[in-house]
Design a protein around this motif. Structure first.
Motif, short mmCIF file in Angstrom:
data_model
loop_
_atom_site.label_atom_id
_atom_site.label_comp_id
_atom_site.label_asym_id
_atom_site.label_seq_id
_atom_site.Cartn_x
_atom_site.Cartn_y
_atom_site.Cartn_z
N ASP A 143 6.73 5.63 15.60
CA ASP A 143 7.07 7.01 15.99
C ASP A 143 8.57 7.27 16.05
N PHE A 144 9.38 6.20 15.95
CA PHE A 144 10.82 6.41 16.19
C PHE A 144 11.47 7.21 15.06
N TYR A 145 11.11 6.92 13.83
CA TYR A 145 11.73 7.62 12.69
C TYR A 145 10.80 8.63 12.02
N SER A 146 9.50 8.58 12.36
CA SER A 146 8.56 9.44 11.60
C SER A 146 8.87 10.92 11.83
N GLY A 147 9.24 11.27 13.08
CA GLY A 147 9.48 12.69 13.38
C GLY A 147 10.65 13.25 12.59
N ILE A 148 11.65 12.42 12.35
CA ILE A 148 12.82 12.91 11.59
C ILE A 148 12.42 13.27 10.17
N ILE A 149 11.50 12.46 9.61
CA ILE A 149 11.05 12.76 8.24
C ILE A 149 10.11 13.97 8.24
N LEU A 172 -0.17 15.43 12.36
CA LEU A 172 0.04 14.66 11.12
C LEU A 172 -0.36 13.20 11.35
N PHE A 173 -0.05 12.67 12.53
CA PHE A 173 -0.47 11.31 12.87
C PHE A 173 -1.99 11.24 12.80
N ALA A 174 -2.67 12.25 13.35
CA ALA A 174 -4.15 12.27 13.36
C ALA A 174 -4.71 12.35 11.93
N LEU A 175 -4.08 13.16 11.08
CA LEU A 175 -4.53 13.25 9.68
C LEU A 175 -4.43 11.87 9.02
N LEU A 188 0.84 -1.20 0.00
CA LEU A 188 0.00 0.00 0.00
C LEU A 188 0.87 1.26 0.00
N ALA A 189 1.94 1.24 0.81
CA ALA A 189 2.82 2.42 0.88
C ALA A 189 3.55 2.63 -0.44
N LEU A 190 3.86 1.53 -1.12
CA LEU A 190 4.65 1.63 -2.36
C LEU A 190 3.79 2.05 -3.54
N HIS A 191 2.52 1.58 -3.59
CA HIS A 191 1.75 1.71 -4.84
C HIS A 191 0.57 2.66 -4.77
N CYS A 192 0.16 3.09 -3.54
CA CYS A 192 -1.11 3.82 -3.42
C CYS A 192 -0.91 5.28 -3.02
N SER A 193 -1.98 6.06 -3.21
CA SER A 193 -2.05 7.39 -2.61
C SER A 193 -2.80 7.24 -1.28
N PHE A 194 -2.71 8.26 -0.44
CA PHE A 194 -3.38 8.20 0.86
C PHE A 194 -4.89 8.11 0.68
N LEU A 195 -5.46 8.87 -0.28
CA LEU A 195 -6.91 8.81 -0.49
C LEU A 195 -7.34 7.43 -0.97
N GLU A 196 -6.46 6.76 -1.74
CA GLU A 196 -6.75 5.40 -2.21
C GLU A 196 -6.87 4.44 -1.02
N LEU A 232 1.32 9.34 5.65
CA LEU A 232 -0.08 9.28 6.07
C LEU A 232 -0.62 7.85 5.91
N ILE A 233 -0.22 7.16 4.86
CA ILE A 233 -0.64 5.75 4.68
C ILE A 233 -0.16 4.90 5.85
N LEU A 234 1.09 5.13 6.27
CA LEU A 234 1.66 4.31 7.36
C LEU A 234 0.93 4.53 8.68
N HIS A 235 0.18 5.63 8.78
CA HIS A 235 -0.55 5.93 10.03
C HIS A 235 -2.03 5.64 9.91
N ALA A 236 -2.49 5.11 8.76
CA ALA A 236 -3.92 5.12 8.44
C ALA A 236 -4.78 4.31 9.39
N ASP A 237 -4.31 3.16 9.83
CA ASP A 237 -5.11 2.35 10.76
C ASP A 237 -4.20 1.35 11.46
N HIS A 238 -4.64 0.91 12.65
CA HIS A 238 -3.75 -0.02 13.36
C HIS A 238 -4.49 -0.82 14.42
N GLY A 239 -5.62 -1.42 14.05
CA GLY A 239 -6.37 -2.25 14.99
C GLY A 239 -6.94 -1.43 16.14
N GLN A 240 -7.10 -2.10 17.28
CA GLN A 240 -7.82 -1.44 18.39
C GLN A 240 -6.84 -0.74 19.33
#
Ligand code: SDX
Length: 430
Positions: free
Chosen positions: A365-371, A385-388, A77-85, A224-232
């Motif tokens: 969260d370890f590397y996301s802030g650096i980016i 940005l995490f919330a978006l 998903l991260a490689l091939h999609c847009s966030f809206l996709e 944004l894709i990497l933050h999109a969902d993560h179970g409960q």
């Protein structure tokens, strides 16, 4: 429900339990009859071993460090999609074809404006207000313009609420940032794509049309894709809890934002940068001293961005981000000493028995802030940005909860440890 394959003996009495079948991963023990039949409840602080729902949205294999949404791996998903996709995938259950994606993008695009009266709302905040406070407040505030869409039982109204939230959240986030730096609010530009539009509202000025670097647009889509969902997780479970009382989608999402803000959850990305910066600025601080502090039970310091309730292996999102950090820094911002400090901390922790024994690995969260920093965002915007990113996941979970016939208002039990009944003592006799 599968045939009974579990039997719980209490005081010598058998209590056969049905199994709630999974398609992949842990199955569930159905304990709904336990209290009525045996007068006992289960005890599980933090719900580490307790499923409050079934879900078809996201599967995490914590032991293997795997993550998939609706069956698709996060890597694909991260490689091939847009966030809206990916948002469409979570909300609708399948990857959109070109026409569906265009229709979804258009539906979101035409609702990116905020009601003009919202400007006074932003002005009411102090200039240094944390943007997460503004984000959750503004989410409740915009719900007052759409009360006709509040009914959770009306699928068309829920879709309209979902579209308004997806469309307006980038505008709210950008305006919160502009307010904090004393710059004019930028209106959305519907000729731009979703992420490009957000970046233009964040970093553009009304005096000229901002040219947005496609490398940054692509990087932010991935983030944004990497933050999109993560179970409960804590914030998603909060959205479900609040929604289970039939509170509207806006109110439920605003509650999730507040849960995300905590430094043990989505606030960790901002805490990671503060930790790395403090190591960078303190000549006495070394990787070794930092690791020692993280292991010291008498020291409240934790290695922020490390550890996870579910992942007992490398968080696949952290793995993607670590590789991506090198690319983005090389293309956009140049070397960042904090990245080298982060890599040094990771290497030292991964060789230390304390971290190895507890299966503590870098999390998202370890590397996301650096980016995020390399892309020009200030640390106080990182959790925004995490919330978006998490917004479509929250909405999809709320919808799934609302549509689930097994859903009841969330009302956990407790094990009471307070005083037994007492005789009342009048004030004069105390
Ligand atoms: C997110 O749930 C999700 O999916 C969340 C998330 C998502 O996408 O929604 O993935 C996003 O929130 C990621 C996590 C971000 N938070 C941090 O990076 C903060 C630092 N991490 C920790 O506070 C902790 O690891 C948690 C909160 C993430 C997990 O907490 P748990 O599962 O309750 O684990 P724990 O606190 O019981 O820790 C188990 C042991 C303890 O030591 P012992 O009591 O066994 O001796 O590991 C230690 C902890 O002290 N430990 C750490 C540590 N994390 C755990 N020690 C030092 N540094 C750390 N970071």
């Amino acid at each position: 429900m599968a045939e009974t394959i579990a039997n719980l003996q209490i005081d010598g009495k058998d209590n056969p339990l049905d199994i709630v079948e999974s398609s992949v991963g842990n199955e569930g023990l159905d304990i709904r009859s336990l209290r009525a039949q045996h007068g006992v409840v289960t005890f599980d602080p933090g719900f580490a071993n307790t499923a409050g729902t079934t879900s078809a949205l996201t599967y995490i294999n914590g032991a293997e460090g795997q993550l998939m949404h609706r069956g698709y791996s996060i890597e694909d998903l991260a490689l091939h999609c847009s966030f809206l996709e990916v948002s469409y995938l979570l909300l609708e259950g399948s990857l959109p074809n070109a026409a569906e994606l265009q229709s979804w993008s258009d539906a979101v695009r035409v609702h990116t404006l905020l009601n003009e009266e919202m400007k006074r709302f932003f002005d009411a905040f102090p200039r240094d207000a944390h943007p997460m406070a503004i984000l959750s407040s503004a989410t409740n505030a915009i719900s007052t313009f759409y009360e006709e869409y509040h009914n959770p039982g009306d699928a068309a109204a829920v879709r309209e609420s979902a579209i308004r939230l997806m469309a307006k959240m980038p505008t709210i986030a950008a305006w919160a940032y502009k307010k904090s730096i004393g710059q004019p609010y930028m209106y959305p530009d519907n000729s731009r794509t979703y992420v490009e539009n957000f970046l233009a509202m964040m970093f553009g000025l009304p005096v000229h049309r901002a040219e947005i670097d496609p490398v940054i647009v692509k990087a932010l889509n991935v983030l944004l894709i990497l933050h999109a969902d993560h179970g409960q997780n804590c914030s998603t479970a909060t959205v479900r809890f609040v929604g289970s009382s039939q509170a509207n989608l806006f109110a439920s999402v605003a509650a999730g934002m507040n849960a995300l803000w905590g430094p043990l959850h989505g606030g960790a990305n901002q805490a990671v940068i503060a930790m790395l910066q403090s190591i960078h600025d303190d000549p006495e601080a070394t990787t070794e001293s930092c690791i020692a502090r993280a292991k010291d039970k008498d020291d409240p310091f934790r290695l922020m961005g490390f550890g996870h309730r579910v992942y007992k292996n490398y968080d696949p999102r952290a793995r993607i981000l670590k590789k991506y950090a090198d690319d983005v820094l090389e293309r956009v911002a140049g070397d960042d000493p904090l990245l080298e400090i982060a890599k040094g901390l990771e290497a030292a922790a991964r060789e230390d028995d304390y971290f190895i024994e507890r299966n503590l690995y870098p999390n998202v969260d370890f590397y996301s802030g650096i980016i995020f920093r390399a892309l020009g965002f200030p640390p106080r915007m990182f959790t925004v940005l995490f919330a978006l990113g998490r917004l479509p996941g929250w909405i999809a979970n709320w919808k799934e909860m609302s549509e689930d016939p097994l859903t009841r208002i969330a009302r956990p039990r407790q094990v009471y440890t307070g005083p037994a009944p007492l005789d009342f003592v009048p004030l004069g006799d105390r």
